[in-house]
Write an enzyme that holds these catalytic residues in place. Structure first.
Site, short mmCIF file in Angstrom:
data_model
loop_
_atom_site.label_atom_id
_atom_site.label_comp_id
_atom_site.label_asym_id
_atom_site.label_seq_id
_atom_site.Cartn_x
_atom_site.Cartn_y
_atom_site.Cartn_z
N THR A 158 13.92 55.41 10.93
CA THR A 158 14.08 54.32 11.91
C THR A 158 14.94 54.81 13.08
O THR A 158 15.95 55.48 12.86
CB THR A 158 14.75 53.10 11.24
N GLU A 362 15.40 51.17 2.29
CA GLU A 362 16.81 51.06 1.86
C GLU A 362 16.91 50.81 0.35
O GLU A 362 17.80 50.09 -0.11
CB GLU A 362 17.56 50.00 2.67
N1 COS Z 1 28.73 55.14 -3.83
C1 COS Z 1 29.41 56.28 -3.99
N2 COS Z 1 29.03 57.27 -4.84
C2 COS Z 1 27.91 57.07 -5.55
C3 COS Z 1 27.14 55.89 -5.43
C4 COS Z 1 27.60 54.89 -4.53
N3 COS Z 1 26.93 53.75 -4.36
N4 COS Z 1 26.08 55.97 -6.25
C5 COS Z 1 26.16 57.17 -6.86
N5 COS Z 1 27.27 57.82 -6.44
C6 COS Z 1 27.74 59.12 -6.90
C7 COS Z 1 27.92 59.08 -8.39
O1 COS Z 1 29.22 58.64 -8.74
C8 COS Z 1 27.70 60.51 -8.79
O2 COS Z 1 28.90 61.25 -8.52
P1 COS Z 1 29.40 62.44 -9.51
O3 COS Z 1 28.43 63.56 -9.25
O4 COS Z 1 30.76 62.75 -9.04
O5 COS Z 1 29.34 61.92 -10.89
C9 COS Z 1 26.65 61.00 -7.79
O6 COS Z 1 26.74 60.11 -6.67
C10 COS Z 1 25.26 60.96 -8.37
O7 COS Z 1 24.98 59.63 -8.74
P2 COS Z 1 23.80 59.25 -9.69
O8 COS Z 1 23.88 60.07 -10.95
O9 COS Z 1 23.77 57.78 -9.85
O10 COS Z 1 22.50 59.76 -8.87
P3 COS Z 1 21.00 59.71 -9.29
O11 COS Z 1 20.32 60.79 -8.58
O12 COS Z 1 20.86 59.63 -10.77
O13 COS Z 1 20.40 58.29 -8.82
C11 COS Z 1 19.72 56.59 -7.33
C12 COS Z 1 20.71 57.68 -7.77
C13 COS Z 1 18.34 56.59 -7.92
C14 COS Z 1 20.38 55.28 -7.61
C15 COS Z 1 19.69 56.91 -5.83
O14 COS Z 1 19.00 58.12 -5.63
C16 COS Z 1 19.14 55.84 -4.98
O15 COS Z 1 19.81 54.85 -4.66
N6 COS Z 1 17.89 56.04 -4.51
C17 COS Z 1 17.31 55.21 -3.53
C18 COS Z 1 17.47 55.88 -2.22
C19 COS Z 1 17.25 54.95 -1.10
O16 COS Z 1 17.77 53.86 -1.04
N7 COS Z 1 16.45 55.43 -0.14
C20 COS Z 1 16.22 54.72 1.04
C21 COS Z 1 16.75 55.52 2.15
S1 COS Z 1 17.17 54.66 3.58
S2 COS Z 1 15.53 53.91 4.26
#
Ligand code: COS
Length: 382
Positions: A158, A362
């Site tokens: 975007t 998002e």
């Molecule tokens: N704020 C701060 N830190 C975060 C967090 C948050 N909201 N969510 C995760 N983290 C941190 C975790 O604490 C973890 O840290 P450590 O490595 O120190 O343990 C690290 O990031 C990895 O987190 P996690 O294991 O949850 O990551 P995953 O890859 O398993 O999964 C999801 C994460 C699937 C939840 C994530 O990839 C996600 O939200 N995907 C959607 C992406 C999205 O919204 N895309 C749209 C883009 S904008 S149009």
């Protein structure tokens, strides 16, 4: 309205509502048809302070709390989702990240311009091969002396073709979330090309792009936060971004309600306005309840943030509910309009097209449910 808002909150909402009524709503259908909002809107959004909300005044912002931000985003979403998206991304995803994680130099060189609307930002996380699984992104940043060379591709960005600066997430280390680092890349840097994504179902007025990086050289001063912290920065940013998107969805649902109530009072069938038919009232009531519930979920997130409390799961709930409520609202509004809803003489067809993406970007509805599920159980199901 629903809560006893302060005079300052009411004033901000009224300012946004007046701006939308005068400068957005009258043009929204035309911008949709020609697939571009009027670019001068960016400066107007800056002049009114909407691109600097919640950013401290000493950093170039217009201050205000997160409830103010949500009230303004709701009004913008009521007028046009493409315009709302400009603010959600340039302010919500880029300027706020610079304010929270940027160096003094990054803050002073970008925040005054981003907040004034004389520069625009985009958030480059999603790639052709990684959407929901953001931690596995493949764009690489390789060290070259004191610089970094970025190579890869970002999709569905975007503001992409309009932006002056891109907040880019690239792999600087091993696989997974800990190998990702954030960079601020000026969009006129050699090796960065941008292609407009055309043919979208909705948000047609919005500039959406594919960005391609072919050895794009940036200095280490362009790095945002520490090496390997990029994924955490992106996730923290998206938590607040989900609230912003949800606020826009409330506005979209409210616009559906306004349009459907108005039309139901005007349209006559079986000898009386269709507002007098029970099954039409049922649609209106369901839109109204969905909208009010979504609004309260959004305001809860804003309140938590303003009180310094954890808010991530609540943001996922608000985003999940408000986006699905907006799709339902637009679909029901179209049903009330009947055949007239299916042509672009009335706005509800556009509302449905604009709403549809909100359960996708998002963080999809599925991702929000997995985040809520993980918070409830302590078990990650992705
Ligand atoms: N704020 C701060 N830190 C975060 C967090 C948050 N909201 N969510 C995760 N983290 C941190 C975790 O604490 C973890 O840290 P450590 O490595 O120190 O343990 C690290 O990031 C990895 O987190 P996690 O294991 O949850 O990551 P995953 O890859 O398993 O999964 C999801 C994460 C699937 C939840 C994530 O990839 C996600 O939200 N995907 C959607 C992406 C999205 O919204 N895309 C749209 C883009 S904008 S149009």
């Amino acid at each position: 309205m629903d809560l006893n808002l302060s005079p300052e909150h009411e004033a901000s909402r009224a300012l946004a509502a007046e701006f939308v009524a005068r400068e957005v709503t009258p043009h929204a259908a035309e911008w949709d048809r020609r697939e571009a909002v009027d670019r001068t809107i960016v400066k107007r959004l800056g002049d009114l302070g909407f691109l600097g909300l919640t950013i401290p005044e000493e950093l170039g912002g217009s201050g205000g709390d997160h409830l103010t931000y949500c009230l303004v985003l709701e009004e913008l979403g009521r007028g046009d989702s493409s315009v709302r998206g400009i603010v959600s991304v340039s302010l919500g995803l880029v300027a706020k990240t610079i304010a929270a994680h940027g160096s003094d130099n990054q803050r002073s060189s970008w925040l005054p311009r981003l907040c004034a609307g004389t520069a625009l930002g985009c958030f480059a996380l999603t790639e052709p091969g990684t959407g929901s699984d953001a931690a596995n992104l493949e764009t690489r940043a390789l060290r070259d002396g004191d610089d970094w060379l970025l190579t890869g591709s970002k999709l569905f960005i975007t503001n992409g073709t309009w932006a002056d600066v891109a907040l880019v997430f690239a792999r600087t280390g091993g696989p997974g979330p800990r190998g990702v680092t954030a960079f601020l890349v000026e969009t006129d840097t050699p090796g960065l090309t941008r292609r407009e994504v055309r043919g979208k179902l909705g948000l047609r007025g919005q500039a959406t792009a594919e960005l391609t990086f072919e050895g794009v050289r940036v200095s280490d001063a362009a790095r945002v936060g520490a090496e390997g912290q990029g994924f955490k920065i992106a996730m923290g940013t998206l938590d607040k971004g989900r609230m912003s998107l949800a606020a826009g969805c409330v506005g979209l649902a409210q616009a559906c309600l306004d349009a459907a109530v108005r039309y139901a009072g005007e349209r006559t069938q079986f000898g009386k306005p269709i507002a007098g038919h029970q099954l039409v009232q049922r649609h209106l009531a369901q839109i109204a309840v969905d909208t009010a519930a979504a609004r309260l979920l959004v305001w809860r997130v804003a309140d938590l943030i303003d009180r310094g409390q954890p808010f991530g799961t609540e943001a996922s709930m608000a985003k999940l509910f408000a986006s699905e409520a907006a799709v339902r609202a637009a679909d029901r509004a179209l049903q009330v309009f009947g055949g007239y809803g299916y042509i672009d003489e009335y706005p509800v067809g556009k509302y449905l097209r604009d709403a549809r993406v909100t359960t996708l970007y998002e963080g999809t509805s599925e991702i929000q449910q997995l985040l809520i599920g993980r918070a409830l159980t302590g078990v990650a199901a992705f």
